[in-house]
Motif scaffolding. Structure first.
Motif, PDB file in Angstrom:
ATOM      1  N   SER A 174       1.207  -0.730  -0.445  1.00 41.27           N
ATOM      2  CA  SER A 174       0.343   0.005  -0.053  1.00 41.27           C
ATOM      3  C   SER A 174       0.850   1.184   0.529  1.00 41.27           C
ATOM      4  O   SER A 174       2.222   0.869  -0.324  1.00 41.27           O
ATOM      5  CB  SER A 174      -1.134   0.145   1.459  1.00 41.27           C
ATOM      6  N   ASP A 200      -6.062  -3.876  -2.838  1.00 41.69           N
ATOM      7  CA  ASP A 200      -6.042  -3.903  -1.596  1.00 41.69           C
ATOM      8  C   ASP A 200      -7.596  -3.646  -1.233  1.00 41.69           C
ATOM      9  O   ASP A 200      -7.925  -4.492  -0.596  1.00 41.69           O
ATOM     10  CB  ASP A 200      -5.270  -2.533  -1.143  1.00 41.69           C
ATOM     11  N   ASP A 248     -11.432   0.333   5.210  1.00 44.33           N
ATOM     12  CA  ASP A 248      -9.532   0.420   5.556  1.00 44.33           C
ATOM     13  C   ASP A 248      -8.545   1.344   5.736  1.00 44.33           C
ATOM     14  O   ASP A 248      -8.947   2.343   4.680  1.00 44.33           O
ATOM     15  CB  ASP A 248      -9.057  -0.293   4.228  1.00 44.33           C
TER      16      ASP A 248
HETATM   17  K   LIG Z   1      -4.439  -1.018   2.981  1.00 45.09           K
END
Ligand SMILES: [K+]
Ligand SMILES: Nc1ncnc2c1ncn2[C@@H]1O[C@H](COP(=O)(O)OP(=O)(O)O)[C@@H](O)[C@H]1O
Ligand SMILES: CC(C)(COP(=O)(O)O)[C@@H](O)C(=O)NCCC(=O)O
Length: 242
Positions: A9, A97, A117
């Motif tokens: 990420s 993701d 998230d």
């Molecule tokens: K993430």
């Protein structure tokens, strides 16, 4: 069979070993901006695995990983078998993701569900009653907002977000903690309310990512906090695609 799961990420790139059934305790992390073949050699020295699964939202790092990985590997995309359908106009736009979160959330918490998230951005991912990924919302991450303030003001320092003592801050830093944490919780509550309105059936809400615990403490609508959703999603995807 041992997998190397890689969650690349924008702030941190996490590495975890797993069996098909469960994550193992071996975990590594490289700040995403520092990922290089040398750093990978160094950080992952001594880790033994049979295959790798990657979810990447940073193309530069995906390229480094593709060159560096020597074992069979699968890069998660909308073409992967996910255990979740995709009902979305442009599936290739969806961050890998977010798809990993959908795979993990459905496997562990069922559907309909919303995964929140808390990363560099905060993502809200909606899985509908037909077990399909429907889309969601994206907003600046808590740390991103804090960094922005510190960089773009003369007198505001960078702060580590934590639980405010009071709403009425009696110092610059206290005022910033109040604004960051209460403001962020308010934003999350409003987005969840709007998503749920459109979903009709009440979804399970699961939070993950670096700031999840802090923010979820003040958002009753969040049913679970699970730091390993993305990684368990990668583990499920490994079983379905390798
Ligand atoms: K993430
Ligand atoms: N292990 C950690 N310790 C302290 N803060 C963390 C940790 N992991 C994440 N965070 C906080 O959460 C934010 C998002 O991190 P992370 O979820 O790893 O972002 P991303 O998934 O976008 O890389 C970070 O900017 C940091 O503020
Ligand atoms: C929204 C994201 C930046 C979140 O990534 P993160 O904060 O975990 O680094 C990432 O999912 C992404 O780059 N998505 C692509 C655009 C989209 O999903 O529509």
């Amino acid at each position: 069979m041992t997998y190397l799961l890689i969650d690349n990420s924008n702030t941190r790139t996490k590495f975890v070993l797993s069996t098909p059934e469960a994550l193992l305790k071996e975990r590594r992390m490289i700040p995403t901006r520092e990922v290089s073949e040398e750093r990978l050699d160094d950080a992952l020295k001594g880790l033994h695995y049979d295959a790798a699964v990657v979810c990447s939202v940073v193309p530069r790092v995906a390229d480094v990983l593709r060159n560096w990985l020597t074992r069979p590997s699968h890069f998660l995309s909308c073409d992967s078998r996910l255990g979740v359908g995709i009902d979305y106009p442009s599936p290739r736009q969806i961050g890998a993701d977010r798809l990993a979160n959908a795979a993990g959330a459905v496997a562990y918490y069922g559907y309909p569900c919303i995964v929140v998230d808390f990363g560099t951005a905060v993502t809200f991912d909606v899985i509908g009653p037909e077990r399909t990924y429907l889309g969601g919302a994206i907003a600046p991450g808590l740390a991103s907002m804090g960094d922005y303030l510190a960089r773009n003001t003369a007198l505001l320092p960078a702060i580590e977000p934590h639980e405010p003592k009071h709403a009425i801050g009696t110092s610059t830093v206290e005022a910033m903690h109040s604004g960051a944490v209460y403001g962020y919780r308010g934003m999350v509550k409003e987005i969840l309310a709007k998503l749920e309105e459109e979903m009709g059936k009440r979804p399970t809400v699961v939070a993950t990512g670096g700031d999840a615990a802090l923010i979820a403490r003040g958002v009753p609508r969040i049913d679970h906090v699970d730091p390993d959703i993305t990684l368990n999603g990668l583990r499920m995807v490994a079983g379905l695609n390798l």
